[in-house]
Write an enzyme that holds these catalytic residues in place. Structure first.
Site, mmCIF file in Angstrom:
data_model
loop_
_atom_site.group_PDB
_atom_site.id
_atom_site.type_symbol
_atom_site.label_atom_id
_atom_site.label_comp_id
_atom_site.label_asym_id
_atom_site.label_seq_id
_atom_site.Cartn_x
_atom_site.Cartn_y
_atom_site.Cartn_z
ATOM 1 N N ASP A 439 0.937 -1.063 -0.041
ATOM 2 C CA ASP A 439 0.150 -0.065 -0.152
ATOM 3 C C ASP A 439 1.031 1.249 0.127
ATOM 4 O OD1 ASP A 439 1.032 -0.615 2.516
ATOM 5 O OD2 ASP A 439 -0.718 0.296 3.592
ATOM 6 N N ARG A 443 5.295 4.004 6.432
ATOM 7 C CA ARG A 443 4.886 3.878 7.792
ATOM 8 C C ARG A 443 4.902 2.441 8.205
ATOM 9 N NH1 ARG A 443 -0.937 5.514 5.845
ATOM 10 N NH2 ARG A 443 -1.864 3.433 5.324
ATOM 11 N N ASP A 444 4.298 2.135 9.313
ATOM 12 C CA ASP A 444 4.479 0.890 10.106
ATOM 13 C C ASP A 444 3.229 -0.108 9.430
ATOM 14 O OD1 ASP A 444 2.231 2.245 10.877
ATOM 15 O OD2 ASP A 444 2.753 1.769 12.990
ATOM 16 N N GLU A 445 3.435 -0.058 7.909
ATOM 17 C CA GLU A 445 2.317 -1.076 7.335
ATOM 18 C C GLU A 445 3.071 -1.785 6.164
ATOM 19 O OE1 GLU A 445 -1.276 1.197 7.390
ATOM 20 O OE2 GLU A 445 -2.342 -0.479 6.170
ATOM 21 N N ASP A 452 -5.649 -2.526 -3.009
ATOM 22 C CA ASP A 452 -4.501 -1.490 -3.741
ATOM 23 C C ASP A 452 -3.954 -2.219 -4.954
ATOM 24 O OD1 ASP A 452 -4.914 -1.018 -1.030
ATOM 25 O OD2 ASP A 452 -3.519 0.617 -1.058
ATOM 26 N N TRP A 504 -11.184 -6.030 -2.397
ATOM 27 C CA TRP A 504 -9.903 -6.376 -2.033
ATOM 28 C C TRP A 504 -9.579 -7.949 -2.367
ATOM 29 C CZ3 TRP A 504 -11.658 -1.884 -1.004
ATOM 30 C CH2 TRP A 504 -10.757 -0.927 -0.366
ATOM 31 N N GLU A 716 -2.343 9.072 -0.456
ATOM 32 C CA GLU A 716 -3.327 8.171 -0.345
ATOM 33 C C GLU A 716 -4.469 8.735 -0.208
ATOM 34 O OE1 GLU A 716 -2.670 6.840 3.868
ATOM 35 O OE2 GLU A 716 -4.105 5.017 3.313
ATOM 36 N N HIS A 737 1.148 6.383 -2.257
ATOM 37 C CA HIS A 737 0.080 5.211 -2.227
ATOM 38 C C HIS A 737 -0.330 5.265 -3.496
ATOM 39 C CE1 HIS A 737 -1.265 3.688 1.699
ATOM 40 N NE2 HIS A 737 -2.250 3.464 1.099
HETATM 41 C C1 BGC Z 1 -3.926 0.688 3.566
HETATM 42 C C2 BGC Z 1 -4.736 0.939 2.274
HETATM 43 C C3 BGC Z 1 -5.783 -0.497 2.319
HETATM 44 C C4 BGC Z 1 -6.776 -0.152 3.484
HETATM 45 C C5 BGC Z 1 -7.658 -1.161 3.499
HETATM 46 C C6 BGC Z 1 -5.022 0.908 4.667
HETATM 47 O O1 BGC Z 1 -4.491 0.861 6.127
HETATM 48 O O2 BGC Z 1 -3.048 1.604 3.478
HETATM 49 O O3 BGC Z 1 -4.291 1.433 1.249
HETATM 50 O O4 BGC Z 1 -6.253 -0.698 1.229
HETATM 51 O O5 BGC Z 1 -5.963 -0.004 4.734
HETATM 52 O O6 BGC Z 1 -8.858 -0.676 4.341
#
Ligand code: BGC
Length: 928
Positions: A439, A443-445, A452, A504, A716, A737
């Site tokens: 995504d 960050r912490d993801e 996406d 998704w 984003e 994003h």
């Molecule tokens: C992500 C998104 C993702 C979404 C889903 C987010 O935290 O960064 O791009 O699709 O959560 O809800």
């Protein structure tokens, strides 16, 4: 005539990849002929082709998009192949010799997994001397190190890949890489393998706290085999075992989110023997991940001293990767780097990275050095450096890391802003195609969010050859599905996430179908079919007898702007989530039916077609009035109705869509679901003007809003940054994003007009239907499709005529639709473009075509004081002129012209009249 782009499983000369079904593809260029008459592929064990293992013979059926060859491959063997093509002009050409080399396949490893004391934070370096006493013919290193590994031989890096063995569900499979180390081991030497934490051992995913270790495991592990083949025909294998030694590096911390720490003042530690450990928890598999490398090197554009007095490098480009920094500081000095995406008030800022520390710490031993991290990456444009006096701008270089996704599509337009947008879409992809389609990279993801990836997949296929990249992602996806009863977790690899959502999860059907459409290679469908089907079956189970799928926890039109409670940190859109869920359930069922038909599973196709029909009937009963009015009255709902053929009477849906746009001043309100469809659907229903208006709108919300605020990647949120440059929120706000970069598909498909055709996938046939607009001026598109290179360009000329030029590659045909073409144009028998025309469609074969004509709709609008003010405000030059007139004209008056305004509110005198006449001259002269 040349044969180019020869690939095995969509990779050039792949070394050590898992191949499964071997598929060869190639392209023909610079030929006199227009079509291949027949072709022959030969595969041999030697470059001279004396030991042939496969020969297709000359075949008229041989398909350059993908020839699947059954070869009995054996482990650790290089195969050579050529293709010979004959054309309708009696040409014959044989390609250069290509190769692929197998790795361990299912051959058992003789090496053992080894480990070391996991309590010691200093990163281990496993070592072994590799004696080579005779002349070496070839040497290979087969290796997997967990979490991440970096190997050297005699202090020289092995290969140039980063973040190996890459990111996947380590509980399901582990990837081993192969390196050709013949030159490095010519005289033998010392092999060292340093291990870092990465996704496996470091904190990662939603379940991780800053103080936590890895989701997968706590212990580093290494397995490696060095295969030495000598010139005298003998060979030897040296594998990891307890005779290996373990030393300690000075890197004492690393993970993906937080960065790395290297304390070079730490005392040396004595080597100790490695210990054997249990088998890793998943099968070792030959790699599928295409290599991640340093693909671009960007010097810093500026070294700033911020108002806070801090030293901050500006790279001028938001990207994902690492860096090099030249330092020469006294022993014991602490050099500290922090990474961020945007300045706030001119100062360094990184609160939108949430808990990710994204830093690099280095303690100097006093020796001048060039810093470069090993086991992390950052998403950044700005870098704050402390602990170094006399920093110079040229000391810092950014290194962009991304997977092998060769660029295949370029677009250049007459608008600098749109060109910047295209660059931002490309950088959005590069920043998020680091082994997994993430995504965001900062960050912490940084996880493989399926939605996406799904919405961007068509754009990705226009911009890059991403087959191998998505193949690996889909491999991950099907393994996750197998462990989740067909359910596609929201992120893949799942890292503990087991929730799923419509749109998704539908990635498991939409991505492979897009890949088939763009490449014409159905292997991906064969490989992924069971997973596609299992997702639809999973939904059917959840749906039960009372449509429970509608009530499941879905993301809906994520980040859309039409929710009644529209706060800056709002994530939910207004479109009924159950409606969206039903639409995608049906679309996935339809794709499964189509895929089944493609694979010759006709009964399955009938079954899933029937399911799709039933879902459609149910959703129409629930969400449409008896007169086919969609009762979900949002932009996204009407877009879905049109895009997915939910209605028989399209005009009604088109009107409803137009109204939802008009009601909000023709601005978009869409989120992750509606945005990728928006301009495509408008154009597909003759509303190009409206689509262009949305693209070229400079105000919030729209793509150019971010461009005007200096964005270098896709954000984003539509308002990630506010007009004054302040960041709108910090909870979920990334500036890299790629999802809204999905507009790239429309730029290729409608603006340049290069479209795939489902009945002849891989661009063997195409539709070329460019759609010019005076505001863009011109476009040049080059698309190196799977079948060959297409070009499509248009230009609005000074005399208001339109010039269009196209190229159709060898072996391909196209249906050309010329915009606003007068009937008389088709009578021009001298132009080969019109040799075969019917109903305004020109059918053409390979070649270059050009035409210039007067369009039936004038493309240049001459602006004047009689034009509506709204139109003047859309033109940057006219807008500037109006703004210079004095107080701004209220928006309610924008439907009037300047003349009407003047007649209504000011005195009519000669002086005023003269001023308006003068203004007419200026407006007329503006290049619009
Ligand atoms: C992500 C998104 C993702 C979404 C889903 C987010 O935290 O960064 O791009 O699709 O959560 O809800």
């Amino acid at each position: 005539m040349k044969i180019i782009d020869c690939k095995t499983n969509h990779l050039t000369n792949p070394l050590g990849f898992h191949l499964g079904q071997t598929v060869f593809s190639y392209k023909v260029a610079d030929s006199r002929g227009k079509f291949q008459t027949d072709a022959r592929i030969m595969v041999a064990l030697d470059e001279k082709f004396s030991r042939v293992v496969y020969d297709s013979g000359y075949s008229t059926e041989l398909d350059s998009l993908g020839h699947a060859a059954k070869i009995n491959m054996v482990p650790r063997t290089r195969y050579f192949w050529t293709v010979t093509v004959r054309t309708d002009a009696d040409e014959q050409e044989t390609s250069a010799v290509n190769w692929f080399e197998t790795a361990k396949m299912d051959e058992p490893w003789t090496a053992s997994w080894i480990t070391c004391d996991a309590q010691e934070p200093r990163h281990p370096i496993f070592k072994r001397d590799i004696p080579v006493g005779k002349e070496l013919d070839q040497a290979r290193l087969y290796i997997c190190g967990l979490g991440l590994y970096e190997a050297t031989i005699n202090d020289e890096r092995v290969g140039d890949e980063h973040l190996t063995p890459y990111c996947n569900d380590y509980n399901s499979w582990l990837q081993a890489q192969t390196f050709d180390v013949t030159d490095q081991l010519a005289k033998g030497g010392r092999l060292e393998v340093m291990l870092g934490n990465g996704w496996y051992l470091g904190r990662f995913g939603f379940t991780s706290r800053p103080d936590q270790a890895g989701y997968y495991a706590k212990t580093p592990k290494l397995i490696a085999e060095i295969h030495l083949d000598y010139a005298d025909g003998t060979s030897e294998v040296i594998g990891t075992d307890e005779r290996w030694q373990v030393g300690r590096s000075t890197i004492c911390f690393s993970n993906i989110y937080d960065g790395e720490k290297d304390d070079t003042t730490l005392p040396a530690m004595a080597d100790v023997p490695a210990s054997l450990c249990s088998e890793a928890m998943a099968p070792l598999t030959d790699r599928l991940s295409p290599p991640v490398r340093i693909r671009e090197v960007l010097p810093a554009v500026e070294l700033l001293t911020t108002p806070a007095g801090e030293k901050v490098y500006d790279i001028g480009q938001n990207l994902a990767g690492i860096f090099r920094l030249k330092v020469d500081v006294p022993s014991g000095s602490k050099v500290h780097l922090q990474f961020g995406e945007v300045l706030q008030g001119g100062n360094f800022y990184r609160d939108n990275l949430r808990s990710a520390k994204a830093e690099y710490i280095w303690i100097s031993d006093g020796r001048p050095t060039v810093l470069e991290p090993h086991f992390t990456f950052y998403g950044y444009r700005y870098v704050k450096v402390s602990g170094v006096d006399n920093l110079k701008p040229e000391d810092f270089t950014a290194l962009a890391l991304y997977s092998e996704i060769p660029p295949i599509g370029t677009l250049t337009t007459g608008s600098d802003q749109i060109n910047q947008l295209i660059a931002n879409i490309k950088w959005g992809q590069k920043g998020n195609f680091l082994d997994v389609p993430t995504d965001c990279p900062q960050r912490d993801e940084r996880m493989g969010w399926t939605g996406d990836a799904q919405v961007f997949s068509a754009t990705a296929n226009y911009l890059t050859d991403c087959y191998a990249f998505y193949r690996k992602y889909l491999w991950d996806m099907q393994l996750e599905q197998a462990g989740h009863g067909g359910c596609v977790p929201d992120v893949v690899p799942a890292v503990g996430v087991d929730s799923c959502s419509s749109v998704w999860g539908d990635a498991t059907c939409i991505i492979p179908w897009n890949m088939y459409l763009f490449t014409g290679d159905k292997t991906i469908i064969e490989e992924h079919f069971d997973a596609m089907q299992s997702w639809v079956d999973y939904i059917t189970r959840i749906d039960g007898d009372d449509h429970a799928w509608r009530r499941h926890d879905h993301y809906g039109d994520w980040l859309a702007l039409d929710h009644p409670d529209n706060r800056d940190d709002q994530t939910q859109g207004a479109t009924d989530k159950g409606f969206i869920a039903d639409v995608y359930y049906r679309e996935s069922a339809r794709i499964v039916a189509q895929a089944a038909r493609l694979l010759g599973k006709s009964e399955t196709a009938i079954q899933y077609d029937a399911l799709a029909d039933r879902i459609l009937a149910d959703l129409k009963a629930e969400f449409f009035s008896p007169t086919e009015r969609c009762c979900v009255d949002t932009q996204t709902a009407h877009l879905l109705s049109l895009r997915y053929d939910l209605v028989n009477h399209r005009e009604k849906a088109v009107k409803a869509l137009q109204k939802t746009l008009q009601d909000v001043g023709n601005k978009l309100k869409t989120g992750f679901v509606g945005t990728p469809l928006l301009c495509n659907v408008l154009s597909d229903h003759g509303l190009d003007d409206l689509a262009y208006g949305l693209l070229l709108n400079e105000e919030y919300p729209g793509w150019l809003y971010s461009i005007n605020l200096g964005a270098t990647t896709i954000w984003e949120r539509w308002n990630s940054v506010m007009p004054d440059g302040s960041i709108s929120s910090t909870g979920m706000n990334s500036l890299n994003h790629y999802a809204y970069g999905s507009i790239g598909e429309w730029l290729f498909r409608r603006v340049a007009g290069i479209r795939p055709v489902e009945s002849a996938p891989g661009f063997r046939q195409a539709v070329i239907a460019p759609m010019p607009d005076r505001r863009l001026g011109h476009i040049e598109a080059v698309y190196h499709s799977a079948a060959g290179t297409y070009q499509s360009s248009w230009r609005v000329l000074d005399d208001d005529s339109l010039e269009i030029s196209l190229r159709v590659p060898f072996g391909c045909t196209a249906e050309v639709q010329l915009p606003y073409a007068p009937d008389s144009l088709f009578e021009n028998s001298n132009n080969p473009l019109f040799a075969d025309c019917a109903n305004g469609i020109c059918s053409v074969g390979p070649g270059d075509y050009r035409v210039r004509y007067e369009p039936t709709k004038p493309l240049r609008v001459i602006l004047s004081t009689h034009s509506p003010i709204r139109l003047l405000m859309q033109h940057p030059g006219a807008r500037k002129l109006l703004e210079g007139l004095g107080p701004s004209i209220p928006q309610q008056m924008w439907d009037m012209s300047l003349r009407e305004l003047q007649a209504k509110y000011s005195q009519q005198d000669d002086e005023q009249q003269g001023r308006l006449d003068q203004m007419d001259q200026v407006l007329k002269a503006l290049d619009n």
